[in-house]
Scaffold this active site. Structure first.
Site, PDB file in Angstrom:
ATOM      1  N   THR A  38       0.857  -1.208   0.000  1.00 41.54           N
ATOM      2  CA  THR A  38       0.000   0.000   0.000  1.00 41.54           C
ATOM      3  C   THR A  38       0.885   1.248   0.000  1.00 41.54           C
ATOM      4  O   THR A  38       0.975   1.966   1.004  1.00 41.54           O
ATOM      5  CB  THR A  38      -0.929   0.006   1.232  1.00 41.54           C
ATOM      6  OG1 THR A  38      -0.128  -0.103   2.424  1.00 41.54           O
ATOM      7  CG2 THR A  38      -1.926  -1.124   1.170  1.00 41.54           C
ATOM      8  N   PRO A  39       1.571   1.513  -1.117  1.00 44.12           N
ATOM      9  CA  PRO A  39       2.590   2.567  -1.137  1.00 44.12           C
ATOM     10  C   PRO A  39       2.055   3.997  -1.116  1.00 44.12           C
ATOM     11  O   PRO A  39       2.845   4.925  -1.032  1.00 44.12           O
ATOM     12  CB  PRO A  39       3.337   2.285  -2.448  1.00 44.12           C
ATOM     13  CG  PRO A  39       2.327   1.624  -3.319  1.00 44.12           C
ATOM     14  CD  PRO A  39       1.488   0.785  -2.402  1.00 44.12           C
ATOM     15  N   LYS A  40       0.724   4.152  -1.167  1.00 39.73           N
ATOM     16  CA  LYS A  40       0.161   5.508  -1.080  1.00 39.73           C
ATOM     17  C   LYS A  40      -0.474   5.759   0.282  1.00 39.73           C
ATOM     18  O   LYS A  40      -1.310   6.641   0.434  1.00 39.73           O
ATOM     19  CB  LYS A  40      -0.857   5.719  -2.199  1.00 39.73           C
ATOM     20  CG  LYS A  40      -0.212   5.772  -3.578  1.00 39.73           C
ATOM     21  CD  LYS A  40      -1.190   6.197  -4.654  1.00 39.73           C
ATOM     22  CE  LYS A  40      -0.469   6.311  -5.990  1.00 39.73           C
ATOM     23  NZ  LYS A  40      -1.376   6.743  -7.083  1.00 39.73           N
ATOM     24  N   ASN A  41      -0.010   5.016   1.254  1.00 40.22           N
ATOM     25  CA  ASN A  41      -0.522   5.128   2.614  1.00 40.22           C
ATOM     26  C   ASN A  41       0.328   6.141   3.386  1.00 40.22           C
ATOM     27  O   ASN A  41       1.460   5.845   3.780  1.00 40.22           O
ATOM     28  CB  ASN A  41      -0.471   3.747   3.283  1.00 40.22           C
ATOM     29  CG  ASN A  41      -1.065   3.738   4.673  1.00 40.22           C
ATOM     30  OD1 ASN A  41      -1.097   4.751   5.357  1.00 40.22           O
ATOM     31  ND2 ASN A  41      -1.521   2.581   5.090  1.00 40.22           N
ATOM     32  N   ASP A  68       5.103   3.003  -9.376  1.00 42.40           N
ATOM     33  CA  ASP A  68       4.364   4.228  -9.722  1.00 42.40           C
ATOM     34  C   ASP A  68       5.352   5.385  -9.665  1.00 42.40           C
ATOM     35  O   ASP A  68       5.691   5.876  -8.593  1.00 42.40           O
ATOM     36  CB  ASP A  68       3.211   4.452  -8.747  1.00 42.40           C
ATOM     37  CG  ASP A  68       2.447   5.747  -9.017  1.00 42.40           C
ATOM     38  OD1 ASP A  68       2.777   6.438 -10.010  1.00 42.40           O
ATOM     39  OD2 ASP A  68       1.538   6.079  -8.245  1.00 42.40           O
TER      40      ASP A  68
END
Length: 296
Positions: free
Chosen positions: A79-82, A113
């Site tokens: 979950t790299p956009k957390n 991304d």
């Protein structure tokens, strides 16, 4: 009729949060609380309260921050956009004093991304905090060459440029080389706005060299206008730079520059249909500027 929204939570989530609230209210910091926080963030990785209390408990128990960084890595990559995870990571790195693997982790996230805002912010914070500037220009250059339209990479390069300019006693060489860098990128993709914005930032970065930098950049933009007559960006760049120049010039020079900007704005009204009202406004604005000088 009630307009209040209700949230449907699973029984498992309700139970976990009830236990977590009880632990926080009692002030308990123990191994079982670490496990409880881990369960809470597994159910909801964006649970900032769980991340916060896990961090407080880790510090209270004297746990190794580097072990925690490794523990959370898989979840971060999932979950790299957390934001909560990135913040947790930042706080732990500050406690540990650094993290040798941090740049590699950011690279992995950006491979998934290339415009992940949190990863870019984290890298900026990391290199600035720990002064690890080595090879950063070369690194971001590779990303720009891979995707010349990556505005995040252009923004990061300008961040590096500003740092190096501040450190330099005379930034003129850097200004000249970065103007060339931006121009070379523009010639590869003239309709890509990012390097135009970068060029404007570089030219306007040093008051001492502003006019000299503008005198390098304007002829380059004129060449682009000739070769790309329907592209708005060279014209908008000329307007921006001439506006900056006018503010540093005599009234006679201001009059020439504002008349030119008025003509260019009129031209843009026929090229850039989406912003036709803006260019009409700008044309009238520069005509008014010129008129005020003539009256004086």
């Amino acid at each position: 009729v009630s307009t209040q929204s209700t949230w449907e939570y699973s029984d498992r989530f309700r139970e976990t949060m009830d236990y977590l609230r009880a632990a926080i209210n009692s002030g308990e910091k123990s191994e079982r609380v670490l496990d409880l926080c881990a369960e809470a963030v597994r159910q909801n990785p964006a649970n900032y309260v769980a991340w916060w209390y896990r961090r407080q408990t880790l510090l209270e128990l004297g746990k190794d921050p580097l072990a925690e960084l490794n523990w959370m890595l898989k979840d971060l990559l999932d979950t790299p956009k957390n934001y909560q995870m990135w913040h947790h990571r930042r706080e732990l790195i500050m406690k540990s004093g650094s993290s040798n693997q941090e740049k590699d982790i950011i690279d992995k996230v950006l491979e998934m991304d290339s415009k992940n805002y949190h990863a870019w912010c984290h890298r900026r914070w990391f290199v600035q905090t720990f002064k690890c500037w080595e090879n950063e220009l070369e690194w971001v250059d590779k990303l720009i060459k891979h995707d010349i339209r990556n505005n995040s990479a252009w923004n990061y390069r300008f961040f590096l440029f500003e740092v190096f300019v501040i450190q330099s006693k005379d930034p003129w060489d850097s200004v000249q080389s970065e103007i060339k860098y931006a121009y070379d990128a523009i010639t590869k993709a003239p309709h890509n706005e990012s390097p135009y914005s970068y060029l404007i930032g570089v030219v306007c970065s040093s008051d001492a060299h502003l006019v000299n930098a503008i005198n390098i950049a304007l002829p380059l933009m004129s060449v682009l206008v000739q070769s790309n007559p329907n592209c708005p960006f060279p014209l908008t760049t000329i307007i921006h730079l001439q506006d900056k120049w006018a503010k540093k010039s005599s009234k006679d020079k201001q009059l020439d520059l504002w008349n030119s900007n008025s003509e260019l704005s009129a031209k843009l009204s026929s090229i850039d249909k989406i912003r036709v009202k803006y260019w009409s406004y700008l044309e009238a604005h520069y005509r008014s500027c010129s008129s005020s000088i003539i009256k004086d």
